[in-house]
Design a protein around this motif. Structure first.
Motif, PDB file in Angstrom:
ATOM      1  N   LEU A  72     -13.373  -3.068  -1.608  1.00  0.00           N
ATOM      2  CA  LEU A  72     -13.193  -1.736  -2.185  1.00  0.00           C
ATOM      3  C   LEU A  72     -14.351  -1.406  -3.107  1.00  0.00           C
ATOM      4  CD1 LEU A  72      -9.397  -2.058  -3.125  1.00  0.00           C
ATOM      5  CD2 LEU A  72     -10.368  -0.967  -1.096  1.00  0.00           C
ATOM      6  N   PRO A  73     -14.548  -0.115  -3.417  1.00  0.00           N
ATOM      7  CA  PRO A  73     -15.586   0.258  -4.386  1.00  0.00           C
ATOM      8  C   PRO A  73     -15.354  -0.426  -5.729  1.00  0.00           C
ATOM      9  CG  PRO A  73     -14.829   2.187  -3.194  1.00  0.00           C
ATOM     10  CD  PRO A  73     -13.919   1.069  -2.806  1.00  0.00           C
ATOM     11  N   GLU A  74     -16.421  -0.539  -6.495  1.00  0.00           N
ATOM     12  CA  GLU A  74     -16.362  -1.245  -7.777  1.00  0.00           C
ATOM     13  C   GLU A  74     -15.296  -0.629  -8.684  1.00  0.00           C
ATOM     14  OE1 GLU A  74     -19.334  -2.550 -11.454  1.00  0.00           O
ATOM     15  OE2 GLU A  74     -20.081  -1.387  -9.745  1.00  0.00           O
ATOM     16  N   GLY A  75     -14.477  -1.496  -9.259  1.00  0.00           N
ATOM     17  CA  GLY A  75     -13.436  -1.045 -10.179  1.00  0.00           C
ATOM     18  C   GLY A  75     -12.090  -0.835  -9.526  1.00  0.00           C
ATOM     19  N   ALA A  76     -12.034  -0.674  -8.213  1.00  0.00           N
ATOM     20  CA  ALA A  76     -10.760  -0.504  -7.517  1.00  0.00           C
ATOM     21  C   ALA A  76     -10.141  -1.870  -7.248  1.00  0.00           C
ATOM     22  CB  ALA A  76     -10.954   0.256  -6.215  1.00  0.00           C
ATOM     23  N   GLN A  77      -8.821  -1.953  -7.334  1.00  0.00           N
ATOM     24  CA  GLN A  77      -8.128  -3.219  -7.184  1.00  0.00           C
ATOM     25  C   GLN A  77      -6.923  -3.047  -6.274  1.00  0.00           C
ATOM     26  OE1 GLN A  77      -9.114  -6.233  -8.610  1.00  0.00           O
ATOM     27  NE2 GLN A  77      -7.531  -7.114  -7.300  1.00  0.00           N
ATOM     28  N   ALA A  78      -6.843  -3.886  -5.233  1.00  0.00           N
ATOM     29  CA  ALA A  78      -5.713  -3.848  -4.306  1.00  0.00           C
ATOM     30  C   ALA A  78      -4.633  -4.818  -4.760  1.00  0.00           C
ATOM     31  CB  ALA A  78      -6.165  -4.198  -2.886  1.00  0.00           C
ATOM     32  N   ASP A  79      -3.393  -4.387  -4.728  1.00  0.00           N
ATOM     33  CA  ASP A  79      -2.255  -5.217  -5.089  1.00  0.00           C
ATOM     34  C   ASP A  79      -1.838  -6.063  -3.887  1.00  0.00           C
ATOM     35  OD1 ASP A  79      -0.254  -6.299  -6.561  1.00  0.00           O
ATOM     36  OD2 ASP A  79       0.762  -4.407  -7.035  1.00  0.00           O
ATOM     37  N   ASP A  80      -0.762  -6.846  -4.060  1.00  0.00           N
ATOM     38  CA  ASP A  80      -0.238  -7.636  -2.951  1.00  0.00           C
ATOM     39  C   ASP A  80       0.476  -6.730  -1.943  1.00  0.00           C
ATOM     40  OD1 ASP A  80      -1.140  -9.966  -4.142  1.00  0.00           O
ATOM     41  OD2 ASP A  80       0.738 -10.290  -5.231  1.00  0.00           O
ATOM     42  N   ILE A  81       0.715  -7.278  -0.757  1.00  0.00           N
ATOM     43  CA  ILE A  81       1.447  -6.539   0.275  1.00  0.00           C
ATOM     44  C   ILE A  81       2.876  -6.293  -0.203  1.00  0.00           C
ATOM     45  CG2 ILE A  81       2.324  -6.636   2.641  1.00  0.00           C
ATOM     46  CD1 ILE A  81      -0.046  -8.399   3.354  1.00  0.00           C
ATOM     47  N   ARG A  82       3.363  -5.086  -0.018  1.00  0.00           N
ATOM     48  CA  ARG A  82       4.766  -4.755  -0.290  1.00  0.00           C
ATOM     49  C   ARG A  82       5.534  -4.974   1.018  1.00  0.00           C
ATOM     50  NH1 ARG A  82       4.597  -1.275  -4.936  1.00  0.00           N
ATOM     51  NH2 ARG A  82       6.828  -0.926  -4.681  1.00  0.00           N
ATOM     52  N   TRP A  83       6.008  -6.187   1.217  1.00  0.00           N
ATOM     53  CA  TRP A  83       6.567  -6.586   2.501  1.00  0.00           C
ATOM     54  C   TRP A  83       7.904  -5.904   2.761  1.00  0.00           C
ATOM     55  CZ3 TRP A  83       3.847  -9.807   5.733  1.00  0.00           C
ATOM     56  CH2 TRP A  83       2.787 -10.525   5.171  1.00  0.00           C
ATOM     57  N   PRO A  84       8.081  -5.207   3.875  1.00  0.00           N
ATOM     58  CA  PRO A  84       9.420  -4.738   4.266  1.00  0.00           C
ATOM     59  C   PRO A  84      10.335  -5.929   4.548  1.00  0.00           C
ATOM     60  CG  PRO A  84       7.703  -3.582   5.502  1.00  0.00           C
ATOM     61  CD  PRO A  84       7.034  -4.732   4.803  1.00  0.00           C
TER      62      PRO A  84
END
Length: 703
Positions: free
Chosen positions: A79-91
């Motif tokens: 991702l672009p600098e500064g953006a952060q992805a969380d964990d998968i929200r598993w169904p």
């Protein structure tokens, strides 16, 4: 004016980045990267990304805990600098039975959503999202798939074309219940739960139980459920081969389309009779060639002390393994030329090198496993770069023993002088080298000890590895420190020069073995490239030792030419003919959880050889007990399916199966019988009589 408006609308449609990347289509899945920014792509506003998977009919992928087999989908974001992805929200998953196995996963349409936090300032251009995803899609067989996705989003743009898909996926995620109260404790070989505060509409209904933590429960065994008013009582069978004993557990309860998540701790901790040490212990008779009992589990646990004892005994026996012989040869040469006081210092330095190297390697292993890597003992030799480095090192040692050069002549004068004043450094380095070549081997007692060590708390696990190191160093330390033994050593003399030359040949044998391992990993071209590089290194070392500028220029040229020709080949990915697969032969087939399950469901026993090209103990067994004519005849007579799980290169599915068996390295030999919940684990060093005895105990099989 209408034409102008139409032109503007068409231009915006063309220039606006899409909310999904181009889909990838295979025979089994259709995958696509989707985005959802309902309030516009801006700081402080929600942004969702997700991998959409459309399965072919009757095919499935897996939940975060895949159950008895399988592998969870992995998403790696750029991702672009500064953006952060969380964990998968598993169904919430579904239960997917397959023969005697039970898996957790998904069929049909699936979206795995991930929340993204945005930086205070977005990039001036497009917001570029890259995703590298991998998943295992299965039916009767399993196909590993992967995809690379690129998505460009415009800052400020509203992205809601996939609103319904994201809302449905988030609604299917199990929700925590603030009013839920869970009491949990271990009772024998079951997890006993009392759950209060569940939805009133669920009372009296049969619920589906999904364990969040892998390797703890016996997924295929049904839970016992009973309602007492608004309280649900559950008894969940524990896995007899359990490799984890976490202090906090998670679970999902599902009723129809509704699901809730639970988090709870155990009252009183884990029952010692059901603890993981009882899985790790192996009877002493196993080392003599007798197989463990029919369940593969050991007698009652005696805890950390037993693991330390097994590790020490395993370290002692590791000195007899062929992979350690070259280093022991070096130690034998050092002993006969050292004075008594030098032996004492050398023994301490060698022991320190062995123990500290085991601790460093174990610490790295525990750290990587804590980060989610599916690796085990000997993991470093699954990396071709490590194999190449060891081959270069052992070639240098062989050239030194042949007298082609002396290490002191290659080093700068100041460094050589400092090394001469610190002779214990050579002994310490020899201890490090011993661990480097010993780590791929698994001696008797080691499999159980290391399997338990990786499930204990970090400090206790490191203590087990330290005991293994003390066991490996003990024979040399005893010989050096005990005067009656030291006096039996032969006196120095001219024979030492011949012995030194003779000891170069085990080093070259080790180089041949490492070259073969690399060929199994990367293919024949890589093996030839390594041999060329070793030839260039040998020429360079000999030329450099001549001492003149001309010869040293030739040495540098030879080494540069060897690197220039070899490195591109050695860096290449393995081709289809490589991939680490060892030849089957004698009716062996490649192992997979599905192949094993199909055979058991059809009433056939299954023998699984967990092996690797870099495991010398594995090769010894393969050419010994497993090649015995009577053993092969017994396999054929009893219709036992022979499967080989090749761990030469890193394989997450095999690593997970080893973890389920309470083991962390190879060799492992598991004999599965129809109708038996757990396999019988055979010793690490096989005997033909031991294998035949285990086969004779199988129940009769219909022709």
């Amino acid at each position: 004016m209408n034409r102008i408006l139409l032109f503007v609308a068409l231009a915006l449609a063309v220039l606006t980045p899409p909310a999904s990347a181009a889909p990838l289509q295979t025979e089994y899945t259709r995958t696509e990267l989707l985005a959802h920014a309902p309030q516009g792509l801006a700081p402080g506003q929600p942004l969702w990304l997700g991998l959409s998977i459309r399965h072919a009919p009757h095919w499935h992928t897996y939940w975060k805990n895949p159950g008895d087999s399988g592998l969870a989908t992995q998403l790696n974001w750029t991702l672009p600098e500064g953006a952060q992805a969380d964990d998968i929200r598993w169904p919430a998953p579904h239960k997917l039975p397959f023969g005697p196995l039970l898996n957790y996963g998904y069929e049909g349409e699936l979206l795995l959503p991930v929340a993204v936090s945005l930086p205070a300032a977005l990039p001036s251009g497009d917001f570029v999202v890259k995703l590298s995803a991998s998943w295992l899609v299965c039916r009767e067989s399993c196909i590993p798939e992967q995809g690379e996705y690129l998505l460009r989003l415009r800052p400020g743009a509203v992205v809601d074309a996939h609103r319904a898909a994201f809302e449905a996926a988030l609604a299917a995620e199990p929700q925590p219940l603030a009013a839920a109260r869970v009491q949990a404790r271990v009772e024998g070989q079951a997890l006993a739960l009392r759950v209060q505060g569940l939805p009133p509409a669920w009372q009296g209904q049969t619920l589906a139980y999904f364990a969040v933590d892998p390797g703890v429960i016996d997924h295929a065994q049904p839970e016992q459920q009973q309602w007492q008013g608004d309280t649900l009582q559950l008894r969940v069978p524990l896995n007899p081969q359990r490799s984890e004993s976490p202090s906090a557990l998670g679970a999902v309860l599902r009723q129809g389309d509704e699901a809730v998540s639970l988090q709870f701790s155990l009252s009183g901790g884990w029952d010692p009779a059901a603890s993981v040490a009882s899985v790790g212990a192996t009877r002493a008779t196993s080392a003599a060639g007798n197989a463990p009992d029919a369940t593969g589990s050991a007698p009652a646990a005696t805890g950390l002390a037993l693991s330390l004892l097994l590790a020490f005994l395993g370290g002692l026996l590791l000195n007899l393994m062929p992979c350690v012989f070259p280093v022991l040869s070096l130690k034998a040469l050092a002993l006969v030329r050292e004075e008594p006081h030098q032996r004492h210092v050398g023994a301490a330095a060698y022991t320190a090198g062995v123990v500290l190297s085991f601790l460093a390697l174990a610490g790295l292993l525990l750290l990587l496993r804590a980060g989610g890597d599916q690796i085990g003992w000997g993991f470093q030799l699954q990396q071709p770069a490590v194999v190449i480095g060891l081959a270069l090192l052992f070639t240098l040692i062989a050239l030194n023993l042949f007298g082609v050069f002396e290490f002191g002549n290659l080093a700068p004068g100041s460094l050589a002088g400092w090394r001469a004043r610190q002779p214990w450094l050579d002994q310490f380095a020899t201890g490090v080298l011993a661990v480097a070549v010993a780590s791929p081997c698994t001696a008797p007692f080691m499999g159980a000890a290391l399997g338990a060590a990786l499930t204990l708390p970090a400090a206790q696990g490191l203590a087990v590895f330290a005991a293994l190191g003390f066991g490996l160093a003990a024979p040399y330390a005893l010989l050096a420190l005990w005067p009656p033994l030291a006096q039996r050593l032969p006196r120095p003399g001219p024979w030492m020069a011949r012995l030194r030359t003779l000891l170069a040949f085990p080093m070259l044998a080790t180089v041949l073995w490492l070259a073969w391992v690399l060929g199994m990993q990367l293919g024949l071209a890589a093996l030839v490239a390594l041999v060329a590089l070793l030839l260039a290194l040998s020429l360079a070392v000999w030329a450099w030792s001549q001492g003149t500028r001309g010869w040293r220029a030739l040495a540098l040229a030879a080494l540069a030419l060897g690197l220039w020709w070899s490195l591109p080949v050695l860096r290449a990915e393995p081709g289809d003919a490589a991939a680490g697969a060892q030849p089957a032969g004698e009716g062996w087939q490649a192992w997979s959880p599905q192949t094993q399950a199909e055979a058991l469901a059809a009433g056939r026993a299954v023998f699984v050889d967990f092996t690797a090209a870099w495991c010398i103990s594995c090769q010894f067994n393969k050419r010994g007990a497993l090649a015995d004519a009577q053993v092969l005849a017994d396999f054929e007579t009893r219709r036992v399916l022979k499967l080989r799980a090749d761990w030469t290169r890193r394989d997450a599915v095999i690593s997970e199966e080893l973890r389920r068996l309470g083991r962390s390295g190879v060799p492992v030999y598991a004999l599965y019988a129809p109708g038996r919940a757990q396999p019988q684990l055979l010793p690490e060093i096989l005997s033909a009589a031991g294998v035949r005895e285990a086969l004779a105990a199988l129940p009769p099989t219909a022709p």
